[in-house]
Design a protein around this motif. Structure first.
Motif, mmCIF file in Angstrom:
data_model
loop_
_atom_site.group_PDB
_atom_site.id
_atom_site.type_symbol
_atom_site.label_atom_id
_atom_site.label_comp_id
_atom_site.label_asym_id
_atom_site.label_seq_id
_atom_site.Cartn_x
_atom_site.Cartn_y
_atom_site.Cartn_z
ATOM 1 N N PHE A 95 73.720 72.152 -6.934
ATOM 2 C CA PHE A 95 73.871 71.060 -5.902
ATOM 3 C C PHE A 95 73.154 69.790 -6.693
ATOM 4 N N HIS A 96 72.500 69.655 -7.618
ATOM 5 C CA HIS A 96 72.139 68.461 -8.222
ATOM 6 C C HIS A 96 73.675 68.038 -9.067
ATOM 7 N N HIS A 99 76.434 66.761 -6.574
ATOM 8 C CA HIS A 99 75.787 65.854 -5.485
ATOM 9 C C HIS A 99 76.182 66.469 -4.058
ATOM 10 N N LEU A 101 73.824 66.916 -2.086
ATOM 11 C CA LEU A 101 72.876 66.584 -1.157
ATOM 12 C C LEU A 101 72.618 64.863 -1.107
ATOM 13 N N GLN A 102 72.165 64.476 0.006
ATOM 14 C CA GLN A 102 71.812 62.999 -0.019
ATOM 15 C C GLN A 102 70.375 62.902 0.402
ATOM 16 N N CYS A 103 70.199 63.216 1.889
ATOM 17 C CA CYS A 103 68.881 63.053 2.338
ATOM 18 C C CYS A 103 68.011 64.189 1.682
ATOM 19 N N GLY A 104 68.608 65.493 1.537
ATOM 20 C CA GLY A 104 68.007 66.440 1.266
ATOM 21 C C GLY A 104 67.250 67.488 2.341
ATOM 22 N N TYR A 105 67.372 67.095 3.590
ATOM 23 C CA TYR A 105 66.657 67.712 4.698
ATOM 24 C C TYR A 105 67.071 69.033 4.772
ATOM 25 N N THR A 107 68.729 70.722 2.639
ATOM 26 C CA THR A 107 68.987 71.341 1.325
ATOM 27 C C THR A 107 68.294 72.711 1.012
ATOM 28 N N CYS A 140 74.706 64.431 6.242
ATOM 29 C CA CYS A 140 74.809 63.517 5.370
ATOM 30 C C CYS A 140 76.179 63.789 4.541
ATOM 31 N N THR A 141 76.367 65.009 4.121
ATOM 32 C CA THR A 141 77.307 65.010 3.023
ATOM 33 C C THR A 141 78.743 65.507 3.417
ATOM 34 N N TYR A 143 79.888 68.187 3.699
ATOM 35 C CA TYR A 143 79.872 69.327 3.218
ATOM 36 C C TYR A 143 80.799 69.588 1.955
ATOM 37 N N ASN A 145 81.086 68.309 -1.044
ATOM 38 C CA ASN A 145 80.175 68.406 -2.424
ATOM 39 C C ASN A 145 79.154 69.523 -2.383
ATOM 40 N N ARG B 24 71.429 62.256 -9.495
ATOM 41 C CA ARG B 24 70.635 61.812 -9.115
ATOM 42 C C ARG B 24 68.996 62.003 -9.299
ATOM 43 N N ASP B 27 66.963 64.132 -6.627
ATOM 44 C CA ASP B 27 67.118 65.634 -6.289
ATOM 45 C C ASP B 27 65.965 66.558 -7.063
ATOM 46 N N LEU B 30 63.834 67.256 -4.066
ATOM 47 C CA LEU B 30 64.703 67.840 -2.956
ATOM 48 C C LEU B 30 65.193 69.181 -2.955
ATOM 49 N N TRP B 37 57.801 65.125 3.571
ATOM 50 C CA TRP B 37 58.554 64.531 4.737
ATOM 51 C C TRP B 37 57.426 64.216 5.633
ATOM 52 N N VAL B 261 62.479 60.407 3.645
ATOM 53 C CA VAL B 261 63.102 60.392 5.035
ATOM 54 C C VAL B 261 64.472 61.078 5.012
ATOM 55 N N PHE B 265 71.218 56.962 9.590
ATOM 56 C CA PHE B 265 72.348 56.462 10.210
ATOM 57 C C PHE B 265 72.185 55.584 11.410
ATOM 58 N N HIS B 517 66.969 56.490 2.545
ATOM 59 C CA HIS B 517 66.799 57.760 3.152
ATOM 60 C C HIS B 517 67.846 58.631 2.937
ATOM 61 N N GLY B 518 68.353 58.606 1.631
ATOM 62 C CA GLY B 518 69.244 59.524 1.405
ATOM 63 C C GLY B 518 70.200 58.930 0.570
ATOM 64 N N GLY B 692 80.379 61.630 3.869
ATOM 65 C CA GLY B 692 79.487 61.733 4.881
ATOM 66 C C GLY B 692 79.934 61.039 6.098
#
Ligand code: FES
Ligand code: FES
Lengths: 185, 832
Positions: A95-96, A99, A101-105, A107, A140-141, A143, A145, B24, B27, B30, B37, B261, B265, B517-518, B692
């Motif tokens: 995943f790292h 890429h 993930l972006q916000c990672g929520y 993830t 975010c992604t 999907y 990636n 990144r 990561d 995350l 959070w 966060v 968007f 936030h991402g 995205g």
């Protein structure tokens, strides 16, 4: 209140829970396992996915009492052979790397669902990954990636009979990021 | 302690960080579940809030009895509107787009009237979240119903029922941009009178929900007369200023923190009622409080996006030369004006001419109140709506003229040698090359083969028809030049701030006012600083999102972070180097002018072997034993960057779409796009942002719509009904880039956050129409559900509403007796 005994990420817990307490709330609020998150109230998003006796479940659809006597693995217990510390699991690494993930929520849930997917199907095609993680939403992604990541992790996990130390053959997954960058100003 | 170390030879400098696909930094936490959070936060003695919300869209509150709530187990307190009326003030609207704009004021909690379903009417404070939620149903509140206003066209008609009965009408403002009057174009009416061809369409921008994955969450901790607020927000800095102004808590007594966060968007670009309520209640009780919404609460009460009716007229001559563009909008504000509610359509006003050379242009917009949750920023904010309108109407004009849609575009777009180009809307487009991007996109898609296949399928009358949709777009990014924002009556500037602290061990702290936030700021900013200062990427730490650490900032929205915030970082780095140069000259006993700075090291020109690293200088100046007279012993620096112009990313997006004419099911066969976002700092992040954005833009075209029933209930109030796409609903994207750096900032970046979302929606709809136009279809309303597509193919028109008005799918039980009865108005494009 009902008494339950569970093993979570390798540690044993005995706790009193209300019969209506959801597993995800037990994990977050009673055990402080806040790596697992809540994204919805209708079991659609998969953000709360954990492993219950080795199977991926949405922990917002399971009562804490149903986990009595069970072994739970959360995102916090994935790295370092279950201790949560030390070397990243190939799925986390992928995943790292990709890429994914972006916000990672999403993830934690995404990784837990993907691990289950790869266990069932060690060599999934792009379509099979997309179908396999259909129950997990990511805003975010887009999907793509994530799909790359799951395929890369699957390859790595195959490469060493499932010990996760093998290396991915570069041709197996599309790892090119922004392959069409023509030049830099 | 030897600060100056003799070095021999030249050590090779680190390779360039800018342009590198760095993985990144963010990561690490995350992917291991070690994230912070807001909802993770637990404080001693913390109390939990649950909000009692209005079940009706429009009513007077006639009776409130919360005595049973007070008696419920675990409940500590309960507050109603009248308890807080004196101190709650009004939620801010920072963008009065016209001097006459009517703002009814926006209470955080309703006092005597509710204006949309989900509005807060009471807040319960309890020892646990469950106890608070359990008590919600014990609140006894009576409502006297008022007429519900939902349809914009009805709302602006004479004699319409009013959302706010103390106002004269449901119109908040009338905003006009007329190129003829502004001197940026010729007279629009004349252009239309003289034109050979005029095409007019009424297009619908359905209401969308940002649907960030992390639900909103707020924690407030009072400490004496100080308050710390943690919030899942995009805008800690703006929130701090606004919350101080609303509550009267002095700004210096309020600290706002945005921890990790989970997406925004635009949806978290807000001063939320619940943020104010948490602050007021924490102040009352002197205890820390937490509120975290459920997903249903989020979909129902967090602000929505889009929701416009667009009347678009385009004029041209027979050869396809564009003569004029006229746009009239009805923009749904919802029941109140939130932070930038009225500004969203006004921001779009400048983008309707797109990449084309129109001689004449007029834009008018009415902001309209309805009994729905307010609209506000959602990825693109005004620009997706504009791009959709222009790219859809260009296709309609091509059909009318019998021209290839790409030829029509090519004939009218700004050529590469014409930049910088001032458009009819008065914007100075900075750089680009639409032709090259288009050529590359056509190749990526395999355009010629797909066109041939389309022909074959059409000739054989295949059940599955193929279409290709084009969207050649641009957008204004890098919000924004402060003076321009001022001229548009925006309440704040558009600068961004950064500070760089050189630590004694040579490590570097970068403080940015742009709160991610991402988006990966920690990684990209590290790349910028590594290149500027010549320090290792790993030696840079990026700090953000806490007003106590990063005191100045205007946060993250409008694809501004790298363009404005990143530029501030680069400017601060320049200042660090300038300060370090003086120290280096002193320590190397050379003149400043004789020093070269490269790869993090000062050396004396023509004297090989001399050199002093900037990280060594950091230590030397920390010790401060030996530095020049008359300067401060520090090489730390800060900078504020205010751009002089917007930046204008552009791109060509192509969608090949299969439409099953028997089921109405549409499937994206291939999606290819080539974007020019200026200089690319991190190609991995750029690609991710495009992906995205595409997902959200495609979702508008195919899946998402916030639907209200005739009583004003949101019927898409869960993820079961509001269709955020899964991996299986989206195609593989083939993406590419051309690079024309932006002249307006030191990085050359144009911004990428919104590109995919802005460009993709019309490409997808144009593709579907291209597949079935020969069957008599002229338009299909978004989202392109199988039902709508099927109806458009088999019954003509635009496919009508999402479902037959009155049916369960449309919105379930209604008060009218027409439930389940399909009428022409309901099924053939009638508007709710
Ligand atoms: S929180 Fe469990 S599926 Fe959404
Ligand atoms: S990374 Fe943000 S929701 Fe998936």
């Amino acid at each position: 209140m009902t008494r339950i005994s569970v093993r979570v990420d390798g540690a044993s817990y005995d706790d009193d829970v209300e019969p209506r307490t959801l597993l995800v709330h037990y994990l977050r609020e009673q055990l402080g396992k806040v790596g697992t998150v809540v994204g919805c109230d209708t079991s659609n998003c998969g953000a709360c996915t954990v492993h219950l006796d080795g199977e991926a479940v949405k922990s917002c659809t399971v009562l804490a009492v149903q986990a009595d006597g069970a072994e739970v693995t959360t995102i916090e217990g994935v790295a370092g052979d279950g201790s949560g510390n030390g070397q990243l699991h190939p799925m986390q690494k992928a995943f790292h790397e990709m890429h994914g993930l972006q916000c990672g929520y999403c993830t934690p849930g995404m990784i837990m669902a993907s691990l289950d997917l790869v266990k069932e199907n060690p060599d999934p095609s792009e379509d099979e990954v997309r179908e396999g993680i259909e129950g997990n939403l990511c805003r975010c992604t887009g999907y793509q990636n994530i799909v790359r990541a799951v395929q890369q992790a699957a390859a790595e996990m195959r490469g060493s009979d499932g010990n996760g130390n093998g290396h991915v053959a570069p041709a197996e997954v599309d790892t090119a990021a922004a392959p069409h960058v023509v030049g830099q100003a | 302690m030897t600060a100056v170390e003799e070095r021999t030879g030249t050590t090779p400098g680190p390779e360039k960080e800018i342009g590198k696909a760095r993985r990144r930094k963010e990561d690490a936490r995350l992917i291991t579940g070690k994230t912070t959070w807001t909802d993770n936060m637990v404080l001693p003695g913390m109390l939990h809030l649950a909000v009692v919300r209005s079940p009706v869209a429009h009513a007077r509150i006639t009776h409130v009895d919360v005595s049973a709530v007070r008696e419920a187990p675990g409940v500590i307190a309960v507050f109603t509107g009248s308890d807080l009326a004196e101190e709650q003030g009004s939620l801010p609207c920072a963008w009065p787009v016209t001097p006459e704009m009517v703002n009814p004021g926006h209470p955080s909690i309703a006092v005597d009237q509710v204006n949309h379903v989900g509005e807060a009417v009471a807040v319960i404070v309890a020892r646990s979240k469950t106890a608070a939620q359990d008590a919600v149903e014990l609140a006894d509140i009576d409502y006297e119903p008022l007429p519900v206003v939902l349809d914009m066209e009805e709302a602006v008609a004479d004699g319409a029922d009013l959302v706010h009965d103390h106002l004269e009408s449901n119109t908040s403002y009338h905003f006009v941009f007329d190129a003829g009057e502004m001197g940026t174009g010729s007279d629009t009416d004349q252009a239309f009178a003289d034109a050979d061809v005029v095409v007019s369409r009424r297009l619908i921008q359905q209401r969308l929900i940002p649907a960030f994955m992390e639900p909103r969450s707020v924690v407030v901790q009072p400490q004496g007369d100080n308050y710390t607020m943690w919030s899942a927000t995009q805008i800690p800095h703006i929130l701090r200023v606004m919350a101080a102004m609303v509550t009267g808590i002095p700004e210096h007594k309020l600290r706002v923190v945005a921890p990790d966060v989970g997406g925004g968007f635009g949806g978290k670009l807000q001063v939320n009622p619940e943020e104010i309520l948490c602050l007021l209640i924490a102040r009352r009780l002197g205890k820390p409080v937490k509120w975290t919404e459920t997903r249903s609460e989020s979909l129902m009460t967090a602000h929505h996006g889009r929701d416009q009716i667009q009347y678009v007229d385009i004029a041209a001559d027979r050869e396809g030369n564009l003569k004029g563009l006229r746009v009239r909008l009805l923009a749904d504000m919802g029941a109140y004006l939130r932070l930038i509610t009225p500004g969203v359509p006004a921001l779009g006003a400048f983008m309707y001419p797109g990449i084309y050379k129109f001689p004449a242009y007029r834009f008018e917009c009415d902001g309209v109140f309805t009994n729905k949750v307010p609209t506000d920023a959602y990825r693109g904010a005004g620009r997706p709506e504009a791009t959709f309108a222009i790219e859809r109407i260009m296709d309609e004009l091509a059909v009318e003229l019998g021209m290839d849609p790409l030829e029509l575009r090519r004939k009218n777009w700004i050529n590469a040698d014409e930049f910088p180009f001032t458009t009819v809307a008065g914007l100075a487009y900075d750089s680009g090359d639409y032709e090259t991007a288009t050529q590359q996109a056509l190749e990526l898609l395999g355009y010629d083969e797909l066109r041939a296949e389309q022909q074959r399928r059409r000739e054989s009358g295949d059940r599955v028809q193929l279409g290709i949709g084009i969207s050649t777009f641009t957008e204004m990014c890098g919000l924004a030049p402060s003076r321009v924002l001022g001229s548009l009556s925006f309440g704040a500037g558009g600068w961004e701030h950064a500070a760089i602290r050189m630590l004694p061990t040579g490590k570097v702290e970068v403080v940015t006012g742009s709160t991610p936030h991402g988006q990966g700021h920690e990684t990209a900013w590290s790349q910028l600083v590594a290149d500027s200062l010549g320090v290792p990427f790993e030696d840079v730490e990026v700090l953000h999102g806490d007003t106590a650490i990063s005191s100045r900032g205007l946060d993250t929205y409008g694809s501004r972070s790298l363009v404005v915030g990143g530029s501030a970082v680069v400017k601060a780095a320049d200042k660090v180097i300038a300060k370090a140069r003086k120290i280096a000259a002193h320590l190397l006993e050379a003149s400043e002018d004789d020093l070269d700075f490269e790869a993090g090291k000062f050396s004396v020109r023509g004297t090989p072997g001399t050199g002093l690293g900037i990280q060594e200088i950091a230590l030397a100046i920390f010790a401060a034993h030996n530095y020049p007279e008359g300067i401060e012993p520090s090489i730390d620096a800060e900078a504020t960057f205010d751009p002089e112009n917007f930046s204008f990313p552009h791109g060509t997006h192509l969608c090949a779409m299969e439409v099953d004419t028997e089921t109405g099911f549409v499937k994206i066969r291939k999606y290819a796009c080539v974007d020019d976002v200026g200089t690319i700092v991190n190609p991995l992040i750029v690609e991710g942002q495009v992906h995205g954005g595409l997902a959200q833009g495609i979702a508008q075209a195919l899946y998402e719509e916030a639907v209200y029933d005739a009583d004003g209930n949101l019927t898409t109030g869960t993820f079961v009904d509001y269709l955020v796409p899964s991996a299986n609903d989206l195609p593989h994207f083939d993406t590419g880039n051309t690079v024309h750096s932006a002249p307006g900032n030191p990085i050359g970046a144009k911004g990428v956050g919104e590109a995919g979302c802005i460009a993709s929606t019309p490409a997808v709809v144009n593709a579907a129409l291209d597949a079935v136009r020969h069957l008599g279809v002229t338009d299909i309303r978004m989202p392109l559900t199988p039902e709508r597509v099927w109806r458009a193919i088999h019954r003509g028109g635009d496919g009508g509403d999402r479902a037959t008005a009155g049916s369960n799918a449309y919105g379930g039980a209604q008060t009218e007796t027409t439930a389940g009865v399909s009428t022409d108005a309901s099924s053939l494009g009638g508007d709710r």
